[in-house]
Design an enzyme around this catalytic site. Structure first.
Site: not given
Ligand SMILES: [Zn+2]
Length: 423
Positions: A202-203
Protein backbone atom coordinates in the site's frame (compact mmCIF):
# COMPACT_ATOMS: atom_id res chain seq x y z
CA UNK A 1 -6.46 -28.43 -14.96
CA UNK A 2 -5.48 -25.78 -12.51
CA UNK A 3 -2.68 -26.49 -10.08
CA UNK A 4 -3.52 -23.42 -8.04
CA UNK A 5 -4.97 -23.45 -4.52
CA UNK A 6 -8.79 -23.68 -4.46
CA UNK A 7 -10.88 -20.62 -3.52
CA UNK A 8 -11.72 -20.25 0.18
CA UNK A 9 -14.31 -22.80 1.35
CA UNK A 10 -15.49 -23.47 -2.20
CA UNK A 11 -14.51 -25.41 -5.30
CA UNK A 12 -15.16 -22.45 -7.56
CA UNK A 13 -15.05 -18.66 -7.26
CA UNK A 14 -18.42 -17.13 -6.42
CA UNK A 15 -18.55 -13.66 -7.96
CA UNK A 16 -21.82 -11.83 -7.25
CA UNK A 17 -21.40 -9.40 -10.14
CA UNK A 18 -24.08 -9.64 -12.82
CA UNK A 19 -23.11 -9.10 -16.43
CA UNK A 20 -24.83 -8.25 -19.72
CA UNK A 21 -28.59 -8.33 -19.83
CA UNK A 22 -29.00 -9.60 -16.27
CA UNK A 23 -27.05 -6.59 -15.05
CA UNK A 24 -29.11 -4.13 -17.11
CA UNK A 25 -32.36 -5.65 -15.84
CA UNK A 26 -31.25 -5.61 -12.21
CA UNK A 27 -30.13 -1.99 -12.52
CA UNK A 28 -33.50 -1.02 -13.98
CA UNK A 29 -35.30 -2.77 -11.14
CA UNK A 30 -33.00 -1.15 -8.57
CA UNK A 31 -33.97 2.33 -9.71
CA UNK A 32 -37.45 1.73 -8.30
CA UNK A 33 -36.22 0.45 -4.92
CA UNK A 34 -35.51 2.21 -1.64
CA UNK A 35 -31.88 3.35 -1.54
CA UNK A 36 -29.55 2.28 1.25
CA UNK A 37 -26.48 4.56 1.25
CA UNK A 38 -23.14 2.83 1.77
CA UNK A 39 -19.91 4.21 3.23
CA UNK A 40 -16.75 3.87 1.15
CA UNK A 41 -15.75 0.81 3.20
CA UNK A 42 -19.11 -0.86 2.63
CA UNK A 43 -18.91 -0.10 -1.10
CA UNK A 44 -15.42 -1.57 -1.29
CA UNK A 45 -16.60 -4.73 0.51
CA UNK A 46 -19.50 -4.99 -1.94
CA UNK A 47 -17.11 -4.82 -4.90
CA UNK A 48 -14.88 -7.45 -3.28
CA UNK A 49 -17.95 -9.72 -3.09
CA UNK A 50 -18.88 -8.73 -6.63
CA UNK A 51 -15.60 -9.89 -8.14
CA UNK A 52 -15.44 -13.09 -6.07
CA UNK A 53 -12.56 -11.91 -3.88
CA UNK A 54 -14.71 -12.61 -0.81
CA UNK A 55 -15.79 -16.09 -1.99
CA UNK A 56 -17.92 -17.76 -0.61
CA UNK A 57 -19.85 -14.82 0.95
CA UNK A 58 -23.24 -14.22 -0.66
CA UNK A 59 -24.02 -10.87 0.91
CA UNK A 60 -23.71 -8.73 4.02
CA UNK A 61 -23.55 -10.76 7.23
CA UNK A 62 -26.34 -11.36 9.71
CA UNK A 63 -25.98 -11.22 13.49
CA UNK A 64 -24.80 -14.81 14.00
CA UNK A 65 -22.01 -14.45 11.46
CA UNK A 66 -21.11 -11.00 12.81
CA UNK A 67 -20.74 -12.50 16.28
CA UNK A 68 -19.05 -15.65 14.98
CA UNK A 69 -16.43 -13.59 13.15
CA UNK A 70 -15.82 -11.27 16.10
CA UNK A 71 -15.49 -13.99 18.73
CA UNK A 72 -14.48 -17.22 16.97
CA UNK A 73 -13.24 -16.32 13.47
CA UNK A 74 -16.05 -18.32 11.88
CA UNK A 75 -19.45 -18.09 10.19
CA UNK A 76 -22.23 -20.29 11.61
CA UNK A 77 -24.23 -19.80 8.38
CA UNK A 78 -21.41 -21.46 6.41
CA UNK A 79 -20.87 -24.49 8.65
CA UNK A 80 -18.35 -22.60 10.74
CA UNK A 81 -16.11 -21.63 7.82
CA UNK A 82 -13.18 -19.46 8.85
CA UNK A 83 -13.64 -15.69 8.41
CA UNK A 84 -11.63 -13.10 10.36
CA UNK A 85 -13.50 -9.76 10.08
CA UNK A 86 -17.26 -9.09 9.92
CA UNK A 87 -18.47 -7.83 6.53
CA UNK A 88 -21.54 -5.77 7.39
CA UNK A 89 -23.77 -3.00 6.12
CA UNK A 90 -25.22 -0.35 8.41
CA UNK A 91 -28.12 2.08 8.10
CA UNK A 92 -29.64 4.83 10.17
CA UNK A 93 -32.63 4.02 12.33
CA UNK A 94 -35.37 5.73 10.29
CA UNK A 95 -34.28 4.04 7.09
CA UNK A 96 -33.96 0.65 8.78
CA UNK A 97 -37.46 1.02 10.29
CA UNK A 98 -38.92 1.80 6.89
CA UNK A 99 -37.57 -1.43 5.37
CA UNK A 100 -39.46 -4.66 5.94
CA UNK A 101 -37.93 -8.10 6.11
CA UNK A 102 -37.99 -9.66 2.65
CA UNK A 103 -37.90 -6.27 0.94
CA UNK A 104 -35.42 -5.67 -1.84
CA UNK A 105 -33.34 -2.51 -1.57
CA UNK A 106 -30.89 -0.69 -3.83
CA UNK A 107 -27.35 -0.35 -2.52
CA UNK A 108 -26.20 3.19 -3.15
CA UNK A 109 -22.63 4.50 -3.14
CA UNK A 110 -22.61 7.95 -1.56
CA UNK A 111 -19.27 8.92 -3.08
CA UNK A 112 -20.10 8.27 -6.74
CA UNK A 113 -23.86 8.67 -6.28
CA UNK A 114 -24.60 5.47 -8.09
CA UNK A 115 -26.39 2.17 -7.61
CA UNK A 116 -23.89 -0.59 -6.89
CA UNK A 117 -26.22 -3.50 -6.31
CA UNK A 118 -29.37 -4.81 -4.69
CA UNK A 119 -30.00 -6.73 -1.50
CA UNK A 120 -32.91 -8.78 -0.26
CA UNK A 121 -33.07 -7.79 3.39
CA UNK A 122 -33.37 -10.92 5.50
CA UNK A 123 -32.36 -9.49 8.87
CA UNK A 124 -32.07 -6.21 10.79
CA UNK A 125 -30.03 -6.14 13.98
CA UNK A 126 -28.01 -3.95 16.27
CA UNK A 127 -24.47 -4.68 17.38
CA UNK A 128 -22.19 -3.79 20.25
CA UNK A 129 -19.77 -1.64 18.25
CA UNK A 130 -17.24 -1.45 21.06
CA UNK A 131 -17.18 -5.22 21.22
CA UNK A 132 -16.48 -5.44 17.48
CA UNK A 133 -13.66 -2.90 17.83
CA UNK A 134 -12.13 -4.70 20.81
CA UNK A 135 -12.17 -8.02 18.99
CA UNK A 136 -11.17 -6.86 15.52
CA UNK A 137 -8.87 -3.90 16.25
CA UNK A 138 -7.79 -4.85 19.79
CA UNK A 139 -8.62 -1.29 20.79
CA UNK A 140 -11.56 1.08 21.12
CA UNK A 141 -9.33 4.15 20.77
CA UNK A 142 -11.19 6.50 18.44
CA UNK A 143 -7.86 7.74 17.04
CA UNK A 144 -7.60 4.38 15.26
CA UNK A 145 -8.92 4.91 11.68
CA UNK A 146 -10.67 1.52 11.59
CA UNK A 147 -12.33 2.06 14.97
CA UNK A 148 -13.47 5.50 13.83
CA UNK A 149 -15.33 3.99 10.91
CA UNK A 150 -17.07 1.31 12.94
CA UNK A 151 -18.12 3.84 15.60
CA UNK A 152 -19.46 6.19 12.89
CA UNK A 153 -21.61 3.46 11.32
CA UNK A 154 -25.40 3.67 11.43
CA UNK A 155 -26.98 2.00 14.49
CA UNK A 156 -28.72 -0.84 12.61
CA UNK A 157 -27.10 -3.50 10.46
CA UNK A 158 -28.95 -4.84 7.43
CA UNK A 159 -28.17 -8.31 6.17
CA UNK A 160 -29.05 -10.39 3.16
CA UNK A 161 -27.90 -11.80 -0.16
CA UNK A 162 -26.72 -9.23 -2.69
CA UNK A 163 -26.47 -8.86 -6.45
CA UNK A 164 -23.73 -6.53 -7.65
CA UNK A 165 -24.17 -4.38 -10.75
CA UNK A 166 -21.07 -2.19 -10.71
CA UNK A 167 -17.36 -2.20 -9.93
CA UNK A 168 -17.44 1.60 -9.68
CA UNK A 169 -14.54 3.50 -11.25
CA UNK A 170 -11.92 0.81 -10.62
CA UNK A 171 -11.88 -0.95 -14.03
CA UNK A 172 -11.54 2.41 -15.82
CA UNK A 173 -9.36 4.36 -13.42
CA UNK A 174 -6.96 1.50 -12.76
CA UNK A 175 -7.01 -0.07 -16.20
CA UNK A 176 -4.28 -2.65 -16.58
CA UNK A 177 -3.79 -3.00 -12.83
CA UNK A 178 -7.24 -3.67 -11.39
CA UNK A 179 -7.88 -7.40 -11.51
CA UNK A 180 -10.63 -9.80 -10.61
CA UNK A 181 -9.55 -13.09 -8.97
CA UNK A 182 -10.56 -15.07 -12.08
CA UNK A 183 -8.29 -12.88 -14.22
CA UNK A 184 -5.30 -13.32 -11.90
CA UNK A 185 -5.87 -17.08 -11.78
CA UNK A 186 -5.97 -17.21 -15.55
CA UNK A 187 -2.59 -15.45 -15.82
CA UNK A 188 -1.05 -17.79 -13.23
CA UNK A 189 -2.47 -20.84 -15.04
CA UNK A 190 -1.13 -19.67 -18.39
CA UNK A 191 2.29 -19.49 -16.78
CA UNK A 192 1.78 -22.98 -15.37
CA UNK A 193 2.34 -21.74 -11.83
CA UNK A 194 1.14 -23.74 -8.85
CA UNK A 195 2.71 -21.74 -6.03
CA UNK A 196 2.28 -17.98 -6.00
CA UNK A 197 3.30 -15.63 -3.19
CA UNK A 198 1.24 -12.47 -2.78
CA UNK A 199 3.12 -9.34 -1.77
CA UNK A 200 0.67 -6.90 -0.22
CA UNK A 201 1.56 -3.29 -0.92
CA UNK A 202 0.00 0.00 0.00
CA UNK A 203 3.15 2.11 -0.04
CA UNK A 204 5.65 2.63 -2.85
CA UNK A 205 7.89 -0.37 -3.26
CA UNK A 206 11.27 0.27 -1.74
CA UNK A 207 14.24 -2.07 -1.50
CA UNK A 208 12.84 -3.91 1.50
CA UNK A 209 9.76 -4.94 -0.49
CA UNK A 210 11.91 -5.84 -3.47
CA UNK A 211 14.01 -8.05 -1.20
CA UNK A 212 10.87 -9.84 0.08
CA UNK A 213 9.69 -10.34 -3.50
CA UNK A 214 13.06 -11.79 -4.58
CA UNK A 215 13.00 -14.24 -1.64
CA UNK A 216 9.43 -15.24 -2.52
CA UNK A 217 10.43 -15.94 -6.12
CA UNK A 218 13.23 -18.18 -4.85
CA UNK A 219 10.72 -20.40 -3.02
CA UNK A 220 7.58 -20.08 -5.19
CA UNK A 221 6.87 -20.16 -8.93
CA UNK A 222 6.20 -16.45 -8.96
CA UNK A 223 5.21 -13.38 -7.02
CA UNK A 224 1.95 -11.46 -7.26
CA UNK A 225 2.61 -7.84 -6.38
CA UNK A 226 -0.86 -7.03 -5.22
CA UNK A 227 -1.57 -3.53 -4.27
CA UNK A 228 -4.44 -1.73 -2.82
CA UNK A 229 -6.22 0.69 -5.08
CA UNK A 230 -8.96 1.33 -2.51
CA UNK A 231 -9.01 4.18 -0.01
CA UNK A 232 -6.00 5.03 2.12
CA UNK A 233 -5.13 7.45 4.89
CA UNK A 234 -4.53 11.11 4.03
CA UNK A 235 -0.83 11.59 3.22
CA UNK A 236 -0.48 8.16 1.56
CA UNK A 237 0.81 8.10 -2.00
CA UNK A 238 -1.94 7.64 -4.63
CA UNK A 239 -2.23 4.32 -6.42
CA UNK A 240 -1.33 5.57 -9.90
CA UNK A 241 2.03 6.85 -8.62
CA UNK A 242 2.70 3.59 -6.77
CA UNK A 243 1.83 1.55 -9.85
CA UNK A 244 4.31 3.53 -11.93
CA UNK A 245 7.03 3.16 -9.30
CA UNK A 246 6.49 -0.60 -9.02
CA UNK A 247 6.54 -1.00 -12.78
CA UNK A 248 9.88 0.84 -12.92
CA UNK A 249 11.29 -1.59 -10.36
CA UNK A 250 9.87 -4.68 -12.09
CA UNK A 251 11.09 -3.55 -15.52
CA UNK A 252 14.64 -3.02 -14.33
CA UNK A 253 15.29 -5.50 -11.54
CA UNK A 254 13.03 -8.54 -11.98
CA UNK A 255 12.57 -11.34 -14.49
CA UNK A 256 9.24 -10.34 -15.99
CA UNK A 257 8.00 -13.93 -16.30
CA UNK A 258 8.19 -14.32 -12.51
CA UNK A 259 6.13 -11.26 -11.59
CA UNK A 260 2.49 -10.29 -11.99
CA UNK A 261 1.25 -6.92 -10.83
CA UNK A 262 -2.38 -6.48 -9.82
CA UNK A 263 -4.65 -4.19 -7.85
CA UNK A 264 -7.65 -4.80 -5.60
CA UNK A 265 -10.35 -2.39 -4.46
CA UNK A 266 -10.63 -3.07 -0.73
CA UNK A 267 -10.41 -0.17 1.68
CA UNK A 268 -7.87 -0.57 4.49
CA UNK A 269 -9.25 -1.15 7.96
CA UNK A 270 -5.75 -1.06 9.51
CA UNK A 271 -6.76 -4.00 11.70
CA UNK A 272 -3.20 -5.40 11.81
CA UNK A 273 -3.28 -9.15 12.60
CA UNK A 274 -6.98 -9.62 11.82
CA UNK A 275 -6.57 -7.78 8.56
CA UNK A 276 -3.58 -9.96 7.66
CA UNK A 277 -5.97 -12.92 7.93
CA UNK A 278 -8.52 -11.21 5.69
CA UNK A 279 -5.71 -10.49 3.23
CA UNK A 280 -4.90 -14.20 3.33
CA UNK A 281 -8.51 -15.21 2.64
CA UNK A 282 -8.88 -13.07 -0.43
CA UNK A 283 -5.35 -13.84 -1.71
CA UNK A 284 -6.30 -17.50 -1.65
CA UNK A 285 -9.30 -16.55 -3.77
CA UNK A 286 -6.92 -14.81 -6.15
CA UNK A 287 -5.06 -18.12 -6.49
CA UNK A 288 -2.11 -17.40 -4.20
CA UNK A 289 -0.64 -20.25 -2.17
CA UNK A 290 1.36 -17.91 0.06
CA UNK A 291 1.08 -14.45 1.54
CA UNK A 292 4.23 -12.58 2.49
CA UNK A 293 3.75 -11.29 6.01
CA UNK A 294 6.46 -8.91 7.06
CA UNK A 295 6.75 -6.39 9.84
CA UNK A 296 3.55 -4.67 11.03
CA UNK A 297 1.35 -6.04 8.25
CA UNK A 298 -1.76 -3.87 7.81
CA UNK A 299 -1.05 -2.04 11.04
CA UNK A 300 -1.28 1.62 11.85
CA UNK A 301 0.50 3.71 14.50
CA UNK A 302 1.73 1.63 17.43
CA UNK A 303 -1.42 -0.43 17.98
CA UNK A 304 0.16 -3.77 17.09
CA UNK A 305 3.44 -5.46 17.85
CA UNK A 306 5.64 -5.71 14.74
CA UNK A 307 5.10 -9.47 14.42
CA UNK A 308 1.54 -9.85 15.76
CA UNK A 309 0.31 -10.43 12.21
CA UNK A 310 2.64 -13.44 11.92
CA UNK A 311 1.72 -14.85 15.34
CA UNK A 312 -2.00 -14.88 14.58
CA UNK A 313 -1.46 -17.41 11.75
CA UNK A 314 -0.17 -19.84 14.37
CA UNK A 315 -3.15 -19.20 16.64
CA UNK A 316 -5.91 -20.00 14.14
CA UNK A 317 -6.86 -23.64 13.36
CA UNK A 318 -4.33 -25.11 10.94
CA UNK A 319 -7.05 -26.07 8.44
CA UNK A 320 -8.60 -22.57 8.43
CA UNK A 321 -6.88 -21.70 5.16
CA UNK A 322 -5.05 -23.51 2.37
CA UNK A 323 -2.81 -20.48 1.88
CA UNK A 324 0.26 -20.30 4.09
CA UNK A 325 1.95 -17.18 5.42
CA UNK A 326 5.52 -16.57 4.31
CA UNK A 327 6.75 -14.94 7.49
CA UNK A 328 9.70 -12.63 7.00
CA UNK A 329 11.76 -10.99 9.67
CA UNK A 330 12.60 -7.31 9.82
CA UNK A 331 14.67 -6.50 6.73
CA UNK A 332 17.08 -3.62 6.10
CA UNK A 333 20.18 -2.63 4.23
CA UNK A 334 23.37 -3.43 6.12
CA UNK A 335 26.48 -1.41 5.28
CA UNK A 336 28.69 -4.10 6.87
CA UNK A 337 27.02 -7.04 5.08
CA UNK A 338 26.94 -4.72 2.05
CA UNK A 339 23.55 -6.09 1.08
CA UNK A 340 19.94 -6.36 2.09
CA UNK A 341 19.65 -8.52 5.18
CA UNK A 342 17.32 -9.36 8.03
CA UNK A 343 17.41 -9.73 11.80
CA UNK A 344 17.70 -13.46 11.10
CA UNK A 345 20.86 -13.15 9.01
CA UNK A 346 22.83 -10.03 9.91
CA UNK A 347 25.11 -10.06 12.98
CA UNK A 348 25.76 -6.30 12.98
CA UNK A 349 23.46 -4.73 15.50
CA UNK A 350 24.39 -1.07 15.38
CA UNK A 351 22.26 1.39 13.44
CA UNK A 352 23.74 3.12 10.43
CA UNK A 353 24.53 6.83 10.74
CA UNK A 354 24.16 8.91 7.60
CA UNK A 355 25.00 12.55 6.98
CA UNK A 356 22.35 15.05 5.90
CA UNK A 357 22.92 14.21 2.24
CA UNK A 358 22.12 10.57 2.87
CA UNK A 359 25.76 9.41 2.65
CA UNK A 360 27.10 6.68 4.91
CA UNK A 361 29.09 7.78 7.95
CA UNK A 362 29.26 4.81 10.32
CA UNK A 363 27.37 1.84 11.80
CA UNK A 364 25.58 -0.96 9.96
CA UNK A 365 21.83 -1.27 9.64
CA UNK A 366 19.69 1.14 7.66
CA UNK A 367 16.02 0.46 8.31
CA UNK A 368 13.90 1.10 5.28
CA UNK A 369 10.36 2.04 6.14
CA UNK A 370 7.85 3.41 3.69
CA UNK A 371 6.86 6.05 6.22
CA UNK A 372 10.48 7.25 6.52
CA UNK A 373 10.82 7.32 2.76
CA UNK A 374 7.68 9.45 2.48
CA UNK A 375 8.96 11.75 5.21
CA UNK A 376 12.29 12.30 3.44
CA UNK A 377 10.55 12.92 0.14
CA UNK A 378 7.93 15.28 1.55
CA UNK A 379 10.62 17.31 3.30
CA UNK A 380 12.72 17.37 0.12
CA UNK A 381 15.62 15.56 1.82
CA UNK A 382 17.97 13.40 -0.26
CA UNK A 383 17.12 9.70 -0.17
CA UNK A 384 20.04 7.31 0.42
CA UNK A 385 20.58 5.06 -2.60
CA UNK A 386 20.29 1.99 -0.35
CA UNK A 387 16.66 2.93 0.36
CA UNK A 388 15.21 2.54 -3.08
CA UNK A 389 16.29 2.19 -6.72
CA UNK A 390 16.94 5.47 -8.59
CA UNK A 391 14.09 4.80 -11.08
CA UNK A 392 11.65 4.60 -8.16
CA UNK A 393 13.00 7.65 -6.36
CA UNK A 394 12.73 9.72 -9.57
CA UNK A 395 9.01 8.91 -9.91
CA UNK A 396 8.30 9.66 -6.27
CA UNK A 397 10.27 12.92 -6.34
CA UNK A 398 8.27 14.06 -9.32
CA UNK A 399 5.04 13.34 -7.43
CA UNK A 400 6.11 15.24 -4.32
CA UNK A 401 7.26 18.18 -6.40
CA UNK A 402 3.79 18.33 -7.96
CA UNK A 403 2.06 18.63 -4.58
CA UNK A 404 0.77 22.10 -3.79
CA UNK A 405 0.46 21.55 -0.09
CA UNK A 406 3.22 19.93 1.93
CA UNK A 407 2.18 16.67 3.51
CA UNK A 408 3.31 16.21 7.06
CA UNK A 409 4.31 12.62 7.71
CA UNK A 410 4.37 11.61 11.36
CA UNK A 411 6.76 8.90 12.38
CA UNK A 412 5.57 6.32 14.84
CA UNK A 413 7.72 3.88 16.78
CA UNK A 414 7.56 1.07 14.23
CA UNK A 415 8.81 3.32 11.45
CA UNK A 416 11.83 4.59 13.36
CA UNK A 417 12.97 1.17 14.49
CA UNK A 418 12.04 1.89 18.12
CA UNK A 419 9.66 -1.06 18.10
CA UNK A 420 12.32 -3.47 16.94
CA UNK A 421 12.78 -4.77 20.46
CA UNK A 422 9.09 -5.35 21.08
CA UNK A 423 9.20 -8.78 19.42
ZN1 LIG B 1 25.06 -6.91 8.64
Amino acid sequence: MSNLVPPHGSETLKPLLLEGEARAEELKKAEGLKKVPMTSRETSDLIMMGIGAFTPLDGFMGYDDWKGCCDDFQMPSKDGLFWPIPITLSADEDLANSISIGEEVALWDKETESIMGTMKVTEKYTIDKEHECKQVFRTTDTEHPGVQKVMAQGPVNLAGPIKVVSESYYPEMFKGIYQRPAEARKIFEERDWSTVAALQLRNPMHNSHAYLAWIAIEVCDGVYIHQLVGKLKPGDIPAEVRVKAIQALVDNYFRKERVVQGGYPMEMRYAGPREALLHAVFRQNYGCSHLIVGRDHAGVGDYYGPFDAQKIFREIPQDALVLRPLCMDWTFYCYKCQSMASMKTCPHEEKAVLDENGNYVSGARLLLSGTMLRKMLSEGKPVPKEFSKPEVIAILKEYYASLKEKVEVKLHGAATGEAANKK
